[in-house]
Design an enzyme around this catalytic site. Structure first.
Site, PDB file in Angstrom:
ATOM      1  CG  ASP A 125      -1.671   0.906   0.902  1.00 34.23           C
ATOM      2  OD1 ASP A 125      -2.806   1.462  -0.274  1.00 34.23           O
ATOM      3  OD2 ASP A 125      -2.573   1.181   2.166  1.00 34.23           O
ATOM      4  CG  HIS A 349       0.865   3.387   4.609  1.00 31.85           C
ATOM      5  ND1 HIS A 349       1.801   1.974   4.820  1.00 31.85           N
ATOM      6  CD2 HIS A 349       0.107   2.622   4.754  1.00 31.85           C
ATOM      7  CE1 HIS A 349       1.109   1.263   4.517  1.00 31.85           C
ATOM      8  NE2 HIS A 349      -0.687   1.540   4.742  1.00 31.85           N
TER       9      HIS A 349
HETATM   10 ZN   LIG Z   1      -1.977   1.170   4.119  1.00 35.60          ZN
END
Ligand SMILES: [Zn+2]
Length: 891
Positions: A125, A349
């Site tokens: 991701d 993140h």
């Molecule tokens: Zn993520």
């Protein structure tokens, strides 16, 4: 004909905190793990579960269910639970080079406590992928990576995609700037392409027809990867049944509940010869530009600034202090590991990117504070040990010696304030009040104070303050010792080489008077031998570089625009206006420094107080960013910036400090540097890389903005000059398509998180006091000056250290350089002493050319080169570095 194989990998992508606070996600993690253990026990056909590549989840689970440790270990050893190789799933670009490496090091170390890590660099991701991934993974023993963003898969029948960031297949070679190569697996249909597989036959028939076609469109081999899971996905409990049904329905395929290891082994065996090769960083360069997520680099700027502060503390203060004090042992290393892991817990993140709900960030700030306190504690202990080893016998017994230490990779001469203790009275010998009065009288009676060096030469200094105050010692083997002490605060600016220290001393009854530079004039001009900086009454800043004879007119402006976007994406309000600060300046004050000058003034503009009412509607109705049309409010309010410009002697760099009190909403404030360079490309510090990026966007690009990530600098180059813009924790910049302007974001204020719904985030409006630090280095365009400016921008993030010493003979020289690097192309990222006694010095070649570098620690060349697992490599320390090579020298 052999059957096509469908490798089904069960997983759940676990954002530790995001659209809910940490504990809300955490409680669901506990449920997921409990469910997994039940399934492992009750369904022998359930092959294994991939635990998202991050080991911190194991600690998160055990924090709630410590009694489950043995069972957890059992399932890992049995191969049911697949862990590692990372500690957390980071944002590559918003954490430091070292933090990226430590994340892998701690992940592998944690994995090995239980078993073996999955040998796959896992970036499902990540909001764009760093260019040095291939080299970093290879140096960590990983030759395959999986990622979700940055490359467009085209499919082998598609003739249109032949671009730099297109790949025929979902599998490809990915090369780094040094020539390293890894096998890349793109989640071309996202990491959820095999989620929630139906058991019911009719639904399964339909599901698989679609899913198999989607996977086959891009797969390079007959080995198809199906990711059974997605963000925070509960485990599919009837998966074994669903696979059984699939095998019955599709006899041409073999559906296998599998692990990444098995899939990768099969894939490698079957790879065709015509895989595409992609190179360098993957930041969705060849897309519409709307969903690069690069604007997360300016969401909640205070988080990025704090992160920079703590990274610099651990990397450039604590570790070097331990190194020069020769003070590491297992216990200290454990404490350092605790600080690092706590800091890394802020690097996932959704955390460091600032793209989470408000509830997440008190926890983030707490972790910064925790890591910072541990770092400071280790530093203080190391410095005390260091000071005890400094030979101060050249000074008289009445002098008060202290050491100033430059742990950065650039020479420095800058003002640093030191509190020198000149006397003390213990509480056991005197009542506090009497001790206080005595110490105050003592310090006030000191006459003719001066600062001298080890050769008894008077040094430029300012005696700032004399006072008494309570303090205490904490001996290792005795009860605490409180006392009252007399202090003199002094400012000094010794000339320090990179990686060096110098001992000075405060003395009284000095026959010579301290020389102080006094302010010579009141003109709004800062000048040294290299630069002349003038500020007009309206705040126009002009700079003359006397070396290149180049005049930069109106070189730095402050710009404000409306922002109707969210934490992920900046969207300019429909008025589409850039407002520049240009009202007359207030309160212009100029001061002298020991080695330079500083100019302070205030700048005030009337700005719209928020977006107009339409934005609230657009947020609540979850209208996509690209379709929003809100403008800015008609109501204007005063917005004040306090600006400080600093120019040190002998520097080609103007330092800028901007502070203010943010009282308006839905806007972005930037510092805009203007040149006439017309450059086609620019350079920025990324992860172990000075990356070259084009100024023009791709044909596919629709976003009027082109935000980019930086670490400590971005540089734009003309024909015979360049400007290097340094920063402290300001990770977002933009270079205009004509190659003349660099804009650095100081503040971005939005009221919602964004992504898959409406999540209000009033705190992301960043109301209240703010501060931003920048610098502009003006170079002659030569590679040497540019490299020095790069290093200076990196070093500017590192504060000088100081410690007071006693009068004694000891083993370390009063002034010394402990580390030398003979080539400015080699940037140093780590200086560590391991408990086992080895010294590690890591850095990277900032250039795209091969470089010869000699690094010496205490005058000695390195014994060997080690990889990122600290294992000895075949390469010898004196061999030429490849372009962009990362190298760790071991002494
Ligand atoms: Zn993520």
């Amino acid at each position: 004909m052999s059957k096509k194989k469908v490798y089904i990998v069960s997983h759940s992508h676990w954002d530790r905190e995001w659209y809910m606070g940490f504990e809300h996600h955490h409680m669901r993690l506990v449920q997921l793990m409990d469910d997994l253990f039940d399934l492992f026990k009750n369904d022998p056909d359930f092959h294994s579960f991939h635990l998202d590549g991050q080991t911190v989840i194991l600690d998160d689970y055990l924090a709630v269910r410590p009694e489950k440790r043995a069972e957890l270990e059992h399932w890992i050893k049995a191969g049911k639970l697949k862990i590692g190789p990372f500690y957390i799933l980071q944002d590559d670009f918003l954490i430091s080079s070292e933090a990226n490496v430590r994340n892998t090091q701690y992940g592998i170390k944690e994995s090995k406590k239980y078993g073996q890590p999955v040998p796959l660099g896992y970036f499902p991701d990540t909001f764009g992928n760093m260019g040095q991934t291939a080299q970093m993974m290879q140096l960590s023993g990983l030759d395959t990576v999986a990622f979700g963003r940055g490359v467009t898969p085209t499919g082998f029948n598609n003739q249109t995609g032949q671009g730099e960031y297109d790949s025929t297949y979902s599998e490809m070679w990915w090369d780094g700037p040094d020539g390293s190569r890894v096998l890349g697996i793109l989640f071309a249909n996202w990491y959820s392409n095999g989620n929630e597989i139906p058991v019911e036959r009719q639904a399964a028939q339909k599901y698989w027809q679609q899913k198999l076609a989607d996977a086959e469109k891009f797969a390079a081999t007959d080995d198809l990867l199906m990711m059974n899971g997605v963000d925070h996905q509960p485990v599919q409990k009837d998966l074994s049944q669903a696979i059984k049904v699939a095998n019955e329905l599709f006899p041409d395929y073999e559906f296998i509940h599998s692990s990444f290891e098995e899939y990768i082994t099969a894939l490698k065996k079957d790879l065709p010869k015509d895989l595409s090769t992609i190179s360098g960083e993957l930041t969705s360069q060849a897309t519409s530009g709307w969903y690069t997520l690069a604007n997360t680099s300016s969401a909640r700027v205070y988080i990025k600034q704090k992160n920079t502060e703590v990274q610099r503390l651990l990397e450039n203060i604590t570790e070097p202090a331990i190194l020069i004090a020769d003070g590491n042992n297992e216990s200290n290393q454990d404490r350092l590991d605790f600080a690092w892991k706590t800091l890394l817990q802020n690097h996932p993140h959704d955390s460091i990117c600032g793209c989470s709900v408000d509830e997440v960030f008190p926890g983030v700030m707490h972790r910064f504070e925790t890591a910072s306190q541990v770092g400071q504690d280790l530093t203080q202990n190391a410095l005390a040990k260091f000071a005890a080893q400094i030979d101060t016998s050249k000074f008289s017994a009445k002098a008060h010696p202290f050491v100033v230490i430059n742990t950065s990779e650039s020479p420095k001469q800058e003002e640093v304030v030191i509190s020198v203790k000149v006397n003390q009275r213990l509480f056991k010998d005197s009542a506090p009040q009497a001790a206080y009065d005595e110490m105050l009288a003592y310090v006030n009676e000191l006459k003719d104070l001066a600062i001298i060096d080890e050769d008894k030469q008077i040094q430029p200094a300012k005696i700032l303050r004399r006072y008494a105050r309570f303090n205490y010692d904490l001996p290792d083997d005795k009860f605490r010792v409180p006392y009252m002490a007399a202090y003199v605060d002094v400012a000094v600016a010794p000339k320090l080489a990179a990686f060096s220290w110098k001992t000075l001393a405060l003395v009284s009854d000095c026959p010579q008077v301290v020389k102080e530079n006094l302010c010579q004039d009141t003109q709004a001009i800062l000048e040294n031998a290299r630069l002349k900086v003038s500020v007009t009454p309206n705040g126009k800043i002009d700079v003359l570089d006397k070396k290149t004879n180049k005049q930069y007119t109106d070189v730095l402006r402050f710009e404000d625009t409306g922002d109707i976007g969210n934490e992920y994406i900046y969207k300019r309000s429909s008025d589409n206006k850039r407002l520049f600060f240009k009202a007359p300046l207030k309160k212009m004050v100029k001061d002298s420094l020991l080695n330079g000058q500083v100019l302070r003034y205030s700048h005030e503009e009337l700005l719209p107080q928020s977006a107009d009412e339409r934005l609230v509607y657009e947020q609540q109705a979850v209208i996509d960013i690209t379709n929003r049309t809100a403008g800015r409010s008609q109501k204007l309010v005063p917005f004040k910036l306090d600006v400080e410009l600093k120019l040190l002697d002998d520097e080609n760099r103007l330092q800028i400090n901007v502070s203010g009190d943010n009282n308006i909403l839905d806007h972005r404030l930037r510092a805009v540097v203007t040149t006439d360079f017309g450059a086609t490309e620019h350079f920025a510090e990324s992860i172990y890389e000075v990356v070259k990026r084009p100024n023009k966007v791709a044909k596919t690009w629709e976003n009027p903005e082109n935000p980019q990530h930086q670490q400590s600098f971005v540089a734009l180059k003309g024909t015979d000059a360049s400007i290097v813009v340094g920063n402290f924790g300001l990770n977002e910049y933009e270079v205009d398509q004509n190659g003349n302007e660099i804009a650095v974001t100081l503040l971005r204020c939005v009221g919602e998180m964004g992504d898959w719904g409406y999540f209000p985030t009033p705190q992301a409006q960043c109301q209240g006091p703010f501060n931003a630090q920048l610098s502009l280095a003006f170079t002659d365009g030569s590679q040497v000056e540019e490299l020095m400016a790069y290093k200076q921008a990196r070093s500017a993030q590192v504060k000088l250290l100081s410690v007071q010493s006693q009068h004694h003979a000891a083993t370390l020289a009063p002034s010394a350089t402990y580390l030398s690097v003979d080539n400015p192309a080699f940037a140093i990222t780590a200086t560590q002493k391991l408990p086992s006694g080895e010294v590690l010095v890591r850095g990277y070649n900032m250039t795209a050319q091969a470089q010869d570098v000699v690094v010496k620690y205490q005058g000695q060349e390195a014994d060997s080169v080690v990889d990122l697992n600290n294992a000895k490599m075949v390469v010898a320390p004196n061999t030429t570095l490849r372009p962009a090579e990362i190298r760790t020298y071991q002494f």
